[in-house]
Design a protein around this motif. Structure first.
Motif, PDB file in Angstrom:
ATOM      1  N   GLU A  94       0.830  -1.207   0.000  1.00 55.14           N
ATOM      2  CA  GLU A  94       0.000   0.000   0.000  1.00 55.14           C
ATOM      3  C   GLU A  94       0.866   1.259   0.000  1.00 55.14           C
ATOM      4  OE1 GLU A  94      -3.111   0.120   2.893  1.00 55.14           O
ATOM      5  OE2 GLU A  94      -3.790  -1.927   2.478  1.00 55.14           O
ATOM      6  N   THR A  95       1.925   1.209   0.801  1.00 59.31           N
ATOM      7  CA  THR A  95       2.769   2.394   0.951  1.00 59.31           C
ATOM      8  C   THR A  95       3.631   2.626  -0.276  1.00 59.31           C
ATOM      9  OG1 THR A  95       2.837   2.002   3.319  1.00 59.31           O
ATOM     10  CG2 THR A  95       4.487   3.495   2.414  1.00 59.31           C
ATOM     11  N   PHE A  96       4.239   1.579  -0.806  1.00 54.54           N
ATOM     12  CA  PHE A  96       5.125   1.748  -1.967  1.00 54.54           C
ATOM     13  C   PHE A  96       4.352   2.313  -3.158  1.00 54.54           C
ATOM     14  CE2 PHE A  96       8.784  -1.375  -0.857  1.00 54.54           C
ATOM     15  CZ  PHE A  96       9.009  -0.654   0.293  1.00 54.54           C
ATOM     16  N   ASN A  97       3.126   1.871  -3.285  1.00 54.97           N
ATOM     17  CA  ASN A  97       2.297   2.385  -4.372  1.00 54.97           C
ATOM     18  C   ASN A  97       2.119   3.901  -4.250  1.00 54.97           C
ATOM     19  OD1 ASN A  97       0.331   2.194  -6.587  1.00 54.97           O
ATOM     20  ND2 ASN A  97      -1.183   2.611  -4.993  1.00 54.97           N
ATOM     21  N   MET A  98       1.794   4.367  -3.063  1.00 51.09           N
ATOM     22  CA  MET A  98       1.601   5.815  -2.856  1.00 51.09           C
ATOM     23  C   MET A  98       2.931   6.567  -2.944  1.00 51.09           C
ATOM     24  SD  MET A  98      -1.233   6.093   0.198  1.00 51.09           S
ATOM     25  CE  MET A  98      -0.345   5.051   1.321  1.00 51.09           C
ATOM     26  N   ASP A 146      13.918 -12.395  -3.605  1.00 49.52           N
ATOM     27  CA  ASP A 146      14.790 -11.254  -3.898  1.00 49.52           C
ATOM     28  C   ASP A 146      13.919 -10.002  -3.823  1.00 49.52           C
ATOM     29  OD1 ASP A 146      17.342 -12.192  -4.190  1.00 49.52           O
ATOM     30  OD2 ASP A 146      17.017 -12.790  -6.282  1.00 49.52           O
ATOM     31  N   ILE A 147      13.882  -9.430  -2.641  1.00 47.90           N
ATOM     32  CA  ILE A 147      12.831  -8.453  -2.348  1.00 47.90           C
ATOM     33  C   ILE A 147      12.942  -7.206  -3.222  1.00 47.90           C
ATOM     34  CG2 ILE A 147      11.880  -7.008  -0.491  1.00 47.90           C
ATOM     35  CD1 ILE A 147      12.924  -9.407   1.377  1.00 47.90           C
ATOM     36  N   HIS A 148      14.176  -6.774  -3.499  1.00 46.22           N
ATOM     37  CA  HIS A 148      14.310  -5.555  -4.294  1.00 46.22           C
ATOM     38  C   HIS A 148      13.777  -5.729  -5.715  1.00 46.22           C
ATOM     39  CE1 HIS A 148      17.900  -7.774  -5.493  1.00 46.22           C
ATOM     40  NE2 HIS A 148      17.951  -7.015  -6.565  1.00 46.22           N
ATOM     41  N   GLN A 149      13.706  -6.980  -6.169  1.00 46.87           N
ATOM     42  CA  GLN A 149      13.154  -7.238  -7.510  1.00 46.87           C
ATOM     43  C   GLN A 149      11.684  -6.864  -7.597  1.00 46.87           C
ATOM     44  OE1 GLN A 149      14.977  -8.020  -9.964  1.00 46.87           O
ATOM     45  NE2 GLN A 149      16.658  -9.375  -9.371  1.00 46.87           N
ATOM     46  N   ARG A 150      11.036  -6.834  -6.433  1.00 46.36           N
ATOM     47  CA  ARG A 150       9.600  -6.529  -6.452  1.00 46.36           C
ATOM     48  C   ARG A 150       9.340  -5.057  -6.747  1.00 46.36           C
ATOM     49  NH1 ARG A 150       7.774  -9.180  -0.719  1.00 46.36           N
ATOM     50  NH2 ARG A 150       9.096 -11.030  -0.778  1.00 46.36           N
ATOM     51  N   ALA A 151      10.372  -4.222  -6.642  1.00 51.56           N
ATOM     52  CA  ALA A 151      10.171  -2.774  -6.800  1.00 51.56           C
ATOM     53  C   ALA A 151       9.544  -2.426  -8.140  1.00 51.56           C
ATOM     54  CB  ALA A 151      11.503  -2.045  -6.638  1.00 51.56           C
ATOM     55  N   ASN A 172       6.833   0.551  -9.908  1.00 46.41           N
ATOM     56  CA  ASN A 172       7.506   1.500 -10.795  1.00 46.41           C
ATOM     57  C   ASN A 172       8.535   2.330 -10.024  1.00 46.41           C
ATOM     58  OD1 ASN A 172       8.032   2.758 -13.198  1.00 46.41           O
ATOM     59  ND2 ASN A 172       6.398   4.285 -12.974  1.00 46.41           N
ATOM     60  N   MET A 173       9.250   1.661  -9.110  1.00 44.01           N
ATOM     61  CA  MET A 173      10.294   2.366  -8.375  1.00 44.01           C
ATOM     62  C   MET A 173      11.623   1.618  -8.503  1.00 44.01           C
ATOM     63  SD  MET A 173       8.840   1.674  -4.518  1.00 44.01           S
ATOM     64  CE  MET A 173      10.228   1.780  -3.379  1.00 44.01           C
ATOM     65  N   ARG A 174      12.703   2.309  -8.195  1.00 45.05           N
ATOM     66  CA  ARG A 174      14.014   1.687  -8.296  1.00 45.05           C
ATOM     67  C   ARG A 174      14.198   0.652  -7.201  1.00 45.05           C
ATOM     68  NH1 ARG A 174      19.244   5.528  -8.490  1.00 45.05           N
ATOM     69  NH2 ARG A 174      20.480   3.611  -8.562  1.00 45.05           N
ATOM     70  N   GLY A 175      14.724  -0.489  -7.554  1.00 46.11           N
ATOM     71  CA  GLY A 175      15.075  -1.514  -6.579  1.00 46.11           C
ATOM     72  C   GLY A 175      16.541  -1.845  -6.734  1.00 46.11           C
ATOM     73  N   VAL A 176      17.270  -1.823  -5.623  1.00 47.37           N
ATOM     74  CA  VAL A 176      18.719  -1.979  -5.670  1.00 47.37           C
ATOM     75  C   VAL A 176      19.108  -2.960  -4.569  1.00 47.37           C
ATOM     76  CG1 VAL A 176      20.916  -0.735  -5.429  1.00 47.37           C
ATOM     77  CG2 VAL A 176      18.944   0.443  -6.405  1.00 47.37           C
ATOM     78  N   SER A 177      20.187  -3.719  -4.782  1.00 43.52           N
ATOM     79  CA  SER A 177      20.660  -4.572  -3.697  1.00 43.52           C
ATOM     80  C   SER A 177      22.117  -4.249  -3.401  1.00 43.52           C
ATOM     81  CB  SER A 177      20.528  -6.053  -4.070  1.00 43.52           C
ATOM     82  OG  SER A 177      21.433  -6.371  -5.111  1.00 43.52           O
ATOM     83  N   VAL A 178      22.547  -4.610  -2.197  1.00 41.99           N
ATOM     84  CA  VAL A 178      23.919  -4.325  -1.798  1.00 41.99           C
ATOM     85  C   VAL A 178      24.370  -5.378  -0.780  1.00 41.99           C
ATOM     86  CG1 VAL A 178      23.311  -2.803   0.140  1.00 41.99           C
ATOM     87  CG2 VAL A 178      25.504  -2.475  -1.044  1.00 41.99           C
ATOM     88  N   ASP A 179      25.651  -5.637  -0.758  1.00 41.32           N
ATOM     89  CA  ASP A 179      26.224  -6.524   0.250  1.00 41.32           C
ATOM     90  C   ASP A 179      26.196  -5.785   1.591  1.00 41.32           C
ATOM     91  OD1 ASP A 179      27.693  -8.057   1.958  1.00 41.32           O
ATOM     92  OD2 ASP A 179      29.532  -8.062   0.766  1.00 41.32           O
TER      93      ASP A 179
END
Lengths: 326, 368
Positions: free
Chosen positions: B154-158, B189-194, B198-205
């Motif tokens: 809900e939040t990511f959408n807004m 791979d949670i960032h893939q859901r971004a 329609n938002m940027r999803g990034v991963s990092v060590d």
């Protein structure tokens, strides 16, 4: 004084508060371009722009929490729930965040936010859309609960709610929006926590709030007056904190009490009031307190069943007669 | 390139975080701390890397594994420990405890005990920043398991639709309590859901403080420039159980040992020595200094009084004219407390949803 519909009195309050304080914004489903599902926010988008009158997606939990966050850092959100039935989805943010922030932060944070929208039966809407939920919210420390029954009270109390530094649950009567009554023009503020005698009387006190006031309590009082019974109608207006002094003063005067509420009887606002009255006014009572409530069932669609489930003039008159031992 | 000062600051803060949590764990064993107590041991690179990459006036919030987020922002270690001990000198006067740290002076807006509950709140902080046309950003951490809460969707959408200035950081330590995140996630791979919002999803060590720092530096600038929210997934690992009462039998000994080889503090120490940013005695001196801070914190908490009983009734409703509590001024008599204040008179210039001329609806080929 002008006659205003309940919805227009609410709109006046919103408009005036948004006009005097840029921190106030309105967010909810259909509040902006649609002008409100019940037209409470008619014209506000054009006047205040799209950052202050915000159409939210259907994400009650999400935008309730967004509002709480904005309130933590100096804004004063008014979050409209299309109905309080849908706010059940937002309960976590209202109860676990808004109500507890001041406490959990040891007084570092405040949460000046209003959650508002219609409650109670909507008229042939069946179970999921016909609930009077004020008792639920009144249960939690940290929330104030308001349920106005007239246009003037709606205006004066919404203005107070918006100015309050605490989270306020503001429950409007879904069937009251079109009801017209006199509303003082301009700056009109009613303090939270003050009840109002809507009809003075000396034989029995009937305590109520929100739609029950005009839907059945005042008409029942009128009928009883024809039989010589003088009913005092005390409109609570604020459920929490409720006006203990006004309740006690009226009981001292009439010695008999009937409480009328739309919600269910178990662990209700009325049961809390009954407890207060038996504890604080025991020596003033000439009869046990009687309650007229919604029946302990879920709301039905059929017109006759829907009527039967809600408090009625007949049930109120019966209760008044009972406390008068007539 | 990272300056030796930055590297040393990060080393010092990670050691401080580690020692604080070790001591908290010990105090828990002595029953000086009770209730739930979730330690951050192993994950320090995430919080320190973020903190050194954002501004001191940026806003931070997280879940209930929250001891270290305010600590690295500059909170008073003794007052944090006192909160864990349930003492009057704690940041929340003993009303919050382990899961509800708040230090508004340092723009730490709380630890939240309902999984994912902070996610919508952070969007609200960011909404307020944008509403007032401020250039502050909000950083909101949550655990991997919170990513399966509806609140996140809900939040990511807004947040994305309204381009709110917020960085969401998944501290992915692989387990939601005892459940491997992959066991309960269709897309672990949670960032893939971004992409869904329609938002940027990034991963990092997340075990490499420099990588976290550099990534967040770039993302913070991106967000501050008005590009909207980002979801950053930091792969990390907690060396201890979920909470003090968790023996963590759902993980193999080998797995934990393998992960301990990636200890972010050991790695940074080795780097500092290798590139000659510091000498052994210098680092030992930092270790000693930190040890003393944490020892002092323990004795401060120990010697502090419990809150007075009448405090049961305080901080319910805000009464008219009632000021906010400023913990460091109250407890330490500090006169340099910079409390956030917000304008009451300003013009809202943000057009959240510009009214475009109505676009003609394209008629699909083959439509009736």
């Amino acid at each position: 004084m002008a006659e205003l519909a309940y919805r227009d009195a609410l709109k006046e309050a919103l408009d005036e508060e948004m006009g005097r304080d840029p921190r106030v914004f309105l967010m909810g489903e259909e509040v902006a371009r649609y002008n409100g599902a019940y037209k409470v926010s008619q014209g506000l988008l054009d006047k205040y722009g799209s950052a202050r009158v915000v159409d939210a997606p259907i994400s009650e939990l999400g935008f309730a929490g967004l509002g709480v966050g904005a309130a933590m850092v100096g804004l004063r959100p008014v979050i409209e729930m299309m109905t309080w039935n849908f706010a059940i989805l937002a309960m976590d943010q209202i109860v676990n965040s808004a109500a507890k922030l001041r406490h959990m932060s040891g007084g570092q944070l405040r949460c000046p936010i209003v959650f508002r929208g219609p409650g109670g039966a909507g008229g042939r809407l069946s179970s999921q859309h016909s609930q009077a939920l004020e008792a639920n919210y009144a249960h939690f420390p940290g929330l104030k609960v308001i349920a106005p029954g007239t246009a003037a009270d709606a205006k004066g109390l919404l203005k107070s709610a918006i100015r309050d530094d605490n989270p306020v649950i503001f429950i409007e009567g879904e069937l009251l929006y079109g009801q017209r009554s006199e509303v003082p023009a301009g700056e009109y503020v009613i303090p939270i926590g003050k009840a109002d005698i809507k009809r003075p009387g000396s034989d029995v006190t009937v305590i109520t709030w929100s739609r029950m006031l005009t839907a059945c309590v005042l008409p029942a009082a009128e009928q009883l007056a024809a039989k010589g019974i003088k009913v005092e109608v005390l409109d609570l207006r604020t459920i929490k904190p409720f006006d203990q002094e006004a309740v006690a003063a009226s009981v001292r005067k009439t010695n008999r009490v009937v409480i009328v509420e739309e919600g269910w009887p178990f662990a209700s606002v009325g049961s809390e009031l009954s407890d207060f009255i038996q504890r604080e006014c025991f020596d003033d009572l000439d009869a046990p307190v009687r309650r007229v409530t919604g029946l302990e069932v879920n709301m039905a669609y059929a017109a006759n069943l829907e009527r039967a489930i809600q408090p009625s003039q007949e049930r109120i008159i019966e209760a008044v007669n009972a406390v008068l031992y007539r | 390139m990272h300056s030796p000062e930055l590297l040393l600051t990060m080393y010092r803060k990670m050691v401080l975080a580690r020692r604080f949590e070790e001591k908290a764990g010990q105090a828990y064993g002595q029953k000086k701390i009770q209730g739930f107590c979730h330690l951050y041991i192993g994950q320090e690179a995430v919080v320190v890397g973020i903190n050194e990459a954002i501004r001191p006036d940026d806003m931070v919030m997280t879940g209930y594994r929250d001891h270290v987020h305010p600590l690295v922002r500059g909170s008073d270690a003794g007052m944090l420990m006192a909160e864990l001990f349930g003492k009057d000198t704690g940041y929340s006067k003993g009303k919050g405890g382990s899961m509800h740290f708040f230090d508004i002076e340092h723009h730490f807006y709380g630890g939240y005990g309902i999984v994912g509950g902070q996610i919508p709140l952070a969007a609200g902080l960011a909404f307020a920043s944008k509403y007032r046309n401020e250039d502050r950003i909000t950083v909101c951490s949550f655990g991997d398991a919170a990513s399966n809460q509806g609140a996140m969707h809900e939040t990511f959408n807004m947040a994305s639709k309204w381009k709110l200035p917020v960085l969401y950081v998944v501290e992915n330590n692989k387990y939601g309590m005892g459940t491997d995140i992959a066991r309960v996630s269709a897309e672990p791979d949670i960032h893939q859901r971004a992409v869904a919002w329609n938002m940027r999803g990034v991963s990092v060590d997340g075990m490499d403080v420099l990588k976290v720092h550099d990534t967040v530096k770039e993302l913070a600038a991106y967000i501050r420039a008005g590009n909207g929210p980002v979801l950053l997934e930091a792969y990390t690992y907690r060396f201890r159980g979920h909470s003090m009462s968790d023996a963590a039998t759902y993980r193999t000994k080998e797995e934990v040992e393998q992960e301990r080889l990636r200890d972010p503090i050991v790695k940074l120490r080795e780097l500092l020595l290798k590139n000659r940013s510091a000498t052994e005695p210098q680092l030992d001196a930092i270790d000693e200094e930190v040890k003393k801070i944490v020892d002092d914190a323990i004795s401060f908490a120990d010697q502090s009084p419990e809150p007075p009983l009448e405090d049961v009734w305080t901080h319910g409703f805000v009464e008219e004219g009632e000021p906010d509590e400023k913990p460091r001024a109250r407890v330490r008599g500090a006169t340099d407390v910079k409390w956030p204040s917000y304008p009451t008179d300003f013009k809202v210039t943000w057009d959240l949803e510009p009214r475009d001329p109505p676009a003609a609806t394209p008629i699909k080929k083959g439509a009736a």
